[in-house]
Scaffold this active site. Structure first.
Site, mmCIF file in Angstrom:
data_model
loop_
_atom_site.group_PDB
_atom_site.id
_atom_site.type_symbol
_atom_site.label_atom_id
_atom_site.label_comp_id
_atom_site.label_asym_id
_atom_site.label_seq_id
_atom_site.Cartn_x
_atom_site.Cartn_y
_atom_site.Cartn_z
ATOM 1 N N ARG A 92 2.748 -2.243 5.386
ATOM 2 C CA ARG A 92 3.291 -0.987 5.908
ATOM 3 C C ARG A 92 2.362 0.203 5.714
ATOM 4 N NH1 ARG A 92 8.446 -2.238 3.826
ATOM 5 N NH2 ARG A 92 7.346 -4.086 3.179
ATOM 6 N N THR A 93 1.681 0.297 4.579
ATOM 7 C CA THR A 93 0.852 1.493 4.364
ATOM 8 C C THR A 93 -0.316 1.525 5.349
ATOM 9 O OG1 THR A 93 1.483 1.457 2.039
ATOM 10 C CG2 THR A 93 -0.369 2.851 2.623
ATOM 11 N N LYS A 120 -20.177 -10.312 0.339
ATOM 12 C CA LYS A 120 -21.578 -10.698 0.094
ATOM 13 C C LYS A 120 -22.127 -9.996 -1.139
ATOM 14 C CE LYS A 120 -22.375 -11.164 5.066
ATOM 15 N NZ LYS A 120 -23.000 -10.491 6.202
ATOM 16 N N ARG A 142 -7.536 2.075 -0.264
ATOM 17 C CA ARG A 142 -6.636 1.410 -1.225
ATOM 18 C C ARG A 142 -7.485 0.444 -2.035
ATOM 19 N NH1 ARG A 142 -0.847 -1.434 -0.460
ATOM 20 N NH2 ARG A 142 -0.273 0.744 -0.648
ATOM 21 N N HIS A 170 -0.088 6.911 -5.789
ATOM 22 C CA HIS A 170 0.136 6.556 -4.383
ATOM 23 C C HIS A 170 0.797 7.784 -3.752
ATOM 24 C CE1 HIS A 170 0.922 4.406 -0.820
ATOM 25 N NE2 HIS A 170 1.559 3.346 -1.282
HETATM 26 C C1 NCD Z 1 3.682 -0.196 -2.964
HETATM 27 C C2 NCD Z 1 2.236 -0.243 -3.381
HETATM 28 O O1 NCD Z 1 1.418 -0.928 -2.782
HETATM 29 O O2 NCD Z 1 1.933 0.452 -4.338
HETATM 30 N N1 NCD Z 1 3.939 -0.575 -1.673
HETATM 31 C C3 NCD Z 1 3.695 0.255 -0.631
HETATM 32 O O3 NCD Z 1 2.746 0.994 -0.602
HETATM 33 N N2 NCD Z 1 4.587 0.259 0.361
HETATM 34 C C4 NCD Z 1 4.576 -0.812 -3.948
HETATM 35 C C5 NCD Z 1 4.408 -2.260 -4.258
HETATM 36 O O4 NCD Z 1 3.411 -2.898 -3.949
HETATM 37 O O5 NCD Z 1 5.321 -2.784 -4.892
#
Ligand code: NCD
Length: 345
Positions: A92-93, A120, A142, A170
């Protein structure tokens, strides 16, 4: 439709609010609302003032209407390049950032370690510096290590947006949660919010604690002692290890995923045992406020931290609203950072 709090109808807000133009005029109406972000990067919500957070949320709120239109495209990022650099898997992100960039008219490139030279042996910094030479304007990152986004921001000339770094922050998740709460309750100030579960491994919990406090909510963390970070007593929140007791009177119950992939060793006796004491079911939820709303950042472990019947109940669950608000919040932050870049040039 009106819920117990009389405000659920906001969830079905009309396509464009009365104060806003629709159709071709919406673009100029939105353009007039763009907020210039006060910092070059968004690494965390730590340091975000209450007035800046509210300005960003107001702008994001206006963008929700755009996302409910047939034509969702704006030109605020026309000519801009945005790179999504995801070293950890995400559904989703990543797609939310991608949609946000595309709806604002940016060129969006998705990079993942499986397809980059990282396999690599290239380092994070080398990858970032190489990408930087291609002159992106916005870099969304990320990474599994806390501090990775901040490190990158020191090595590149574009704006860096943290999409989750280890167990640190986050920020866009906390902002989209705040927007969902504002639309459900009218205001975040004064809300009693319980954040439950695996706080230890959760960047979502850290960012939410900070932003909710900035916005004037009362935060209580609930979870077993093994899943609470050391030093949590200095976070300025209440802590409870008993969910049935801790959830009493809560306006909001935010569940966290049990992050089994980050656990080495046994943090919980068994998943069944965990659900019995810390899983959200109707019986525990009955102790919360009658107007309670349930949140989860996803992905959910159904039957581990949350019962399906609760997660899927449209009267109490904000989980789908959170996903919808995610695109609007990310559009707001991308456009605000780009505006700051324009102003700085
Ligand atoms: C979260 C994350 O990746 O920090 N998910 C997200 O961004 N929707 C929470 C999780 O992974 O549990």
């Amino acid at each position: 439709m009106t819920g117990a709090d009389g405000l659920s109808s906001l969830r079905f807000a009309p396509i464009a609010s009365a104060s806003m133009d629709s159709g071709p005029n919406i673009e100029s109406s939105i353009a007039a609302r763009v907020f210039a972000f006060p910092q070059k990067h968004l690494i965390g919500v730590a340091g975000l003032s209450r007035s800046d957070a509210l300005a960003l949320l107001d702008f994001a709120d206006a963008l929700v209407a755009v996302n409910r239109q047939m034509d969702k495209k704006l030109g605020l990022l026309r000519g801009r390049t945005m790179v999504n650099l995801f070293f950890e898997s995400s559904t989703r992100t990543q797609s939310s950032f991608e949609l946000a960039g595309k709806r604002l008219g940016a060129d969006v490139v998705n990079m993942s370690p499986r397809t980059s030279s990282m396999t690599k042996g290239e380092t994070l910094i080398d990858t970032a510096v190489t990408l930087n030479a291609m002159k992106p304007d916005l870099l969304v990152v990320r990474h599994a290590s806390s501090g990775a986004a901040s490190l990158l921001s020191q090595k590149v000339s574009c704006s860096v947006i943290n999409a989750g770094d280890g167990s640190h922050e986050h920020p866009t998740q906390a902002l989209l949660d705040a927007l969902s709460l504002r639309r459900a309750f009218g205001d975040v100030e004064g809300l009693k919010v319980c954040i439950c579960g695996d706080v230890l491994h959760s960047r979502v919990a850290r960012s939410n604690v900070l932003l909710l406090q900035t916005l004037g909510a009362h935060v209580r963390l609930i979870g077993p002692p093994t899943l609470m970070p050391s030093g949590v007593d200095r976070w300025g929140v209440e802590v409870s290890h008993d969910m049935r007791h801790g959830i009493e009177g809560a306006d909001v119950v935010m569940m966290l995923r049990l992050q089994l992939e980050r656990m080495q060793g046994a943090f919980v006796p068994s998943v069944r045992e965990y659900f019995r004491f810390f899983g959200l079911d109707r019986e525990k939820l009955a102790r919360a406020s009658p107007r309670v709303k349930v949140m989860h950042p996803g992905p959910m472990n159904r039957g581990v931290e949350i019962e399906s019947g609760v997660a899927d109940d449209p009267e109490i669950s904000l989980i789908q609203d959170q996903v919808e608000m995610g695109v609007a919040v990310r559009m707001a932050i991308l456009a605000s950072l780009a505006r700051r870049l324009e102003n700085a040039q």
